[in-house]
Design a protein around this motif. Structure first.
Motif, PDB file in Angstrom:
ATOM      1  N   MET A 335      58.604   5.979  37.608  1.00 10.89           N
ATOM      2  CA  MET A 335      60.164   5.363  38.688  1.00 10.89           C
ATOM      3  C   MET A 335      60.968   6.607  39.367  1.00 10.89           C
ATOM      4  N   ASP A 336      60.608   7.267  39.071  1.00 13.52           N
ATOM      5  CA  ASP A 336      61.254   8.410  40.444  1.00 13.52           C
ATOM      6  C   ASP A 336      60.539   8.735  41.403  1.00 13.52           C
ATOM      7  N   GLY A 337      59.207   8.318  41.196  1.00 10.18           N
ATOM      8  CA  GLY A 337      58.034   8.834  42.339  1.00 10.18           C
ATOM      9  C   GLY A 337      57.420  10.062  43.151  1.00 10.18           C
ATOM     10  N   SER A 338      58.617  10.906  42.185  1.00  7.46           N
ATOM     11  CA  SER A 338      58.902  12.114  42.336  1.00  7.46           C
ATOM     12  C   SER A 338      57.623  12.539  42.873  1.00  7.46           C
ATOM     13  N   GLY A 339      57.617  12.982  44.022  1.00  8.69           N
ATOM     14  CA  GLY A 339      55.870  13.995  44.930  1.00  8.69           C
ATOM     15  C   GLY A 339      54.885  12.542  45.252  1.00  8.69           C
ATOM     16  N   ALA A 340      55.067  11.242  44.795  1.00  5.07           N
ATOM     17  CA  ALA A 340      54.585  10.583  44.811  1.00  5.07           C
ATOM     18  C   ALA A 340      54.042  10.020  46.428  1.00  5.07           C
ATOM     19  N   THR A 341      53.396   9.627  47.295  1.00  4.31           N
ATOM     20  CA  THR A 341      53.301   9.086  48.965  1.00  4.31           C
ATOM     21  C   THR A 341      53.901   7.635  48.271  1.00  4.31           C
ATOM     22  N   ASP A 342      53.750   7.083  49.273  1.00  8.82           N
ATOM     23  CA  ASP A 342      54.364   5.432  49.813  1.00  8.82           C
ATOM     24  C   ASP A 342      52.923   4.541  48.837  1.00  8.82           C
ATOM     25  N   GLN A 343      51.882   5.229  49.302  1.00  6.88           N
ATOM     26  CA  GLN A 343      50.332   5.210  49.084  1.00  6.88           C
ATOM     27  C   GLN A 343      50.186   4.763  47.053  1.00  6.88           C
ATOM     28  N   SER A 344      50.638   6.148  46.541  1.00  7.48           N
ATOM     29  CA  SER A 344      49.908   6.863  45.439  1.00  7.48           C
ATOM     30  C   SER A 344      51.526   5.599  44.224  1.00  7.48           C
ATOM     31  N   ARG A 345      52.703   5.706  45.285  1.00 11.24           N
ATOM     32  CA  ARG A 345      53.513   5.353  44.093  1.00 11.24           C
ATOM     33  C   ARG A 345      53.439   3.554  43.862  1.00 11.24           C
ATOM     34  N   PRO A 346      53.475   3.690  42.458  1.00  8.82           N
ATOM     35  CA  PRO A 346      53.196   2.243  42.052  1.00  8.82           C
ATOM     36  C   PRO A 346      54.631   1.515  42.188  1.00  8.82           C
ATOM     37  N   LYS A 347      53.786  -0.100  42.631  1.00  6.10           N
ATOM     38  CA  LYS A 347      54.750  -1.485  43.068  1.00  6.10           C
ATOM     39  C   LYS A 347      55.370  -1.445  42.166  1.00  6.10           C
ATOM     40  N   GLY A 348      55.275  -1.842  40.751  1.00 10.28           N
ATOM     41  CA  GLY A 348      56.185  -1.856  39.989  1.00 10.28           C
ATOM     42  C   GLY A 348      55.630  -1.503  38.382  1.00 10.28           C
ATOM     43  N   VAL A 349      56.792  -1.149  38.616  1.00  8.97           N
ATOM     44  CA  VAL A 349      56.732   0.025  36.413  1.00  8.97           C
ATOM     45  C   VAL A 349      57.145  -1.337  35.538  1.00  8.97           C
ATOM     46  N   VAL A 350      56.612  -1.795  34.210  1.00  9.41           N
ATOM     47  CA  VAL A 350      57.475  -2.058  33.582  1.00  9.41           C
ATOM     48  C   VAL A 350      56.836  -1.378  32.191  1.00  9.41           C
ATOM     49  N   LEU A 351      58.766  -1.618  31.434  1.00 11.54           N
ATOM     50  CA  LEU A 351      59.074  -0.631  29.740  1.00 11.54           C
ATOM     51  C   LEU A 351      58.332  -1.695  29.623  1.00 11.54           C
ATOM     52  N   ASP A 352      57.958  -1.397  28.823  1.00 11.67           N
ATOM     53  CA  ASP A 352      57.909  -1.893  26.909  1.00 11.67           C
ATOM     54  C   ASP A 352      57.705  -1.336  25.578  1.00 11.67           C
ATOM     55  N   ALA A 353      58.006  -1.777  24.391  1.00 13.29           N
ATOM     56  CA  ALA A 353      57.909  -1.270  22.628  1.00 13.29           C
ATOM     57  C   ALA A 353      59.001  -0.247  23.058  1.00 13.29           C
ATOM     58  N   ASP A 354      57.867   1.256  23.379  1.00 12.11           N
ATOM     59  CA  ASP A 354      58.781   2.114  22.670  1.00 12.11           C
ATOM     60  C   ASP A 354      59.026   3.121  23.816  1.00 12.11           C
ATOM     61  N   ALA A 355      58.485   2.201  24.976  1.00 11.00           N
ATOM     62  CA  ALA A 355      59.580   2.468  26.565  1.00 11.00           C
ATOM     63  C   ALA A 355      61.410   2.476  26.365  1.00 11.00           C
ATOM     64  N   ILE A 356      61.348   1.104  25.922  1.00 11.61           N
ATOM     65  CA  ILE A 356      62.694   0.409  25.286  1.00 11.61           C
ATOM     66  C   ILE A 356      63.225   0.999  24.773  1.00 11.61           C
ATOM     67  N   THR A 357      63.101   1.205  23.723  1.00 11.16           N
ATOM     68  CA  THR A 357      63.324   2.413  22.359  1.00 11.16           C
ATOM     69  C   THR A 357      63.812   3.546  23.486  1.00 11.16           C
ATOM     70  N   GLU A 358      63.041   4.066  23.773  1.00 10.75           N
ATOM     71  CA  GLU A 358      63.358   5.959  24.269  1.00 10.75           C
ATOM     72  C   GLU A 358      64.632   5.849  25.008  1.00 10.75           C
ATOM     73  N   PHE A 359      64.798   4.112  25.726  1.00  9.48           N
ATOM     74  CA  PHE A 359      65.615   4.412  27.063  1.00  9.48           C
ATOM     75  C   PHE A 359      67.047   3.942  26.324  1.00  9.48           C
ATOM     76  N   SER A 360      66.343   3.188  24.864  1.00 11.67           N
ATOM     77  CA  SER A 360      67.864   2.882  24.589  1.00 11.67           C
ATOM     78  C   SER A 360      69.465   3.247  24.586  1.00 11.67           C
TER      79      SER A 360
END
Length: 360
Positions: A335-360
């Motif tokens: 999500m931060d794209g730290s160290g990533a270039t524009d070419q390597s950074r994903p256009k979309g990130v989907v958080l589901d299940a355990d990711a939602i729980t972790e950041f709830s």
């Protein structure tokens, strides 16, 4: 594209539609009530024409007014009908006019005794109900349920919220529900969706032009609403030009959800789909995957390297992944794209299940 047939009206919006239609004509409120009642009778006689008795349960509002129209029309058709009312309609209303025009005397609701061969027509409360049902309505509905009688609901089974589909204390299971102009959310949201039984939307003469003023914001999820937005692939396209998706897998005993998600991404049209697996789960995933690619990733550096090598359009993380610091580190990289270039950074990130729980 015309989307009006897929629009859902809240109870408040339906009330506005009624008012605007009456204001603009050509039908009066009484005309609409008569047309509503006639549409319900047509559906009843086409399905339940052999009922021994048609029992109409009427409330004090417009839903009850529809019920009095139904009782009158059934009587005129030669049917054996009976009316039981919770309370008389308020004076100088369309419902009161419908009650006056009905040739049947309405008995009190608590006098209704179910009989074998009855068809119950529920015209107590419509979609606008916003309070818990109380006696004598609850006992009446319970007696209908206990007797196992077929039920036709006018607009919505009484006790179901038109806004949410929730049951407000008590509600019948209808065999048929006839609503008017447009569906309401309560027709499609459970448990209301199940309690409606077969659902018929009747055209009673309300002009669709009223929707331009109401501007509904809720739609039934149907294919025609979104299918036009799906990309059409040309013959020259290949898998790498159709978008890449990466799905993070959990450990050896938690890989199934990630594989299901990866297969769904491929079926939805993604060209290159890769499951990013912890090294300990690579063999488990490899034994189940064929058209889906597989890459081992142990840490943030592995993920960053994968993203740099592949053009990934979207990433899914969470299903079966497990919670903890490793999940947070991966999410922060994505999500931060730290160290990533524009070419390597994903256009979309989907958080589901355990990711939602972790950041709830």
């Amino acid at each position: 594209m015309n989307t009006s047939m897929f629009e859902l009206l809240t109870p408040q919006e339906m009330a506005i539609a009624d008012r605007l239609s009456i204001d603009h004509g050509p039908f009066s409120g009484m005309d609409l009530m008569n047309r509503a009642g006639a549409s319900v009778v047509a559906e009843i006689l086409s399905r339940f024409g052999n009922a021994a008795r048609y029992v109409i349960l009427c409330g004090p509002g417009n839903n009850g007014g529809d019920g009095y129209v139904i009782a009158r029309l059934l009587t005129e058709a030669g049917a054996n009908a009976a009316v039981f009312a919770l309370a008389p309609p308020a004076g100088n209303t369309d419902a009161s006019l419908a009650a006056l025009a009905c040739p049947l005397h309405a008995g009190p609701l608590d006098a209704f005794k179910p009989e074998v061969g009855d068809l119950v027509i529920d015209a107590l409360f419509g979609a606008g109900l916003d309070r818990i049902l109380r006696e004598p309505v609850t006992s009446c509905l319970q007696s209908v349920r206990k007797a196992g009688l077929p039920v036709v609901a006018v607009d919505l089974p009484s006790g179901v919220s038109g806004a949410s589909g929730k049951v407000l204390g008590e509600a019948l299971q209808a065999d048929l529900t006839v609503t008017f102009f447009r569906k309401k959310p309560g027709h499609l949201l459970f448990p209301g969706r199940k309690l409606c039984g077969e659902l018929v939307v009747s055209d009673i003469g309300i002009n669709a032009d009223v929707l331009a003023e109401i501007r509904p914001s809720c739609f039934e999820n149907v294919r025609d609403l979104w299918h036009h937005a799906l990309p059409v692939h040309s013959y020259e396209m290949h898998k790498y030009s159709r978008g890449g998706v990466a799905v993070f897998s959990g450990g050896p005993s938690s890989t199934g959800a990630a594989r299901l998600a990866a297969e769904a991404a491929a079926r939805a049209g993604a060209g290159a789909v890769t499951v990013l697996s912890p090294p300990s789960a690579v063999l488990v995933n490899a034994s189940h995957l064929t058209s889906i690619m597989l890459a081992p990733v142990a840490d943030v550096e592995d993920v960053a390297g994968f993203l740099a090598r592949r053009q990934i359009s979207a990433v899914l993380i969470g299903p079966g992944f497990g919670t903890g610091e490793r999940l947070r580190d991966f999410c922060e990289l994505l999500m931060d794209g730290s160290g990533a270039t524009d070419q390597s950074r994903p256009k979309g990130v989907v958080l589901d299940a355990d990711a939602i729980t972790e950041f709830s």
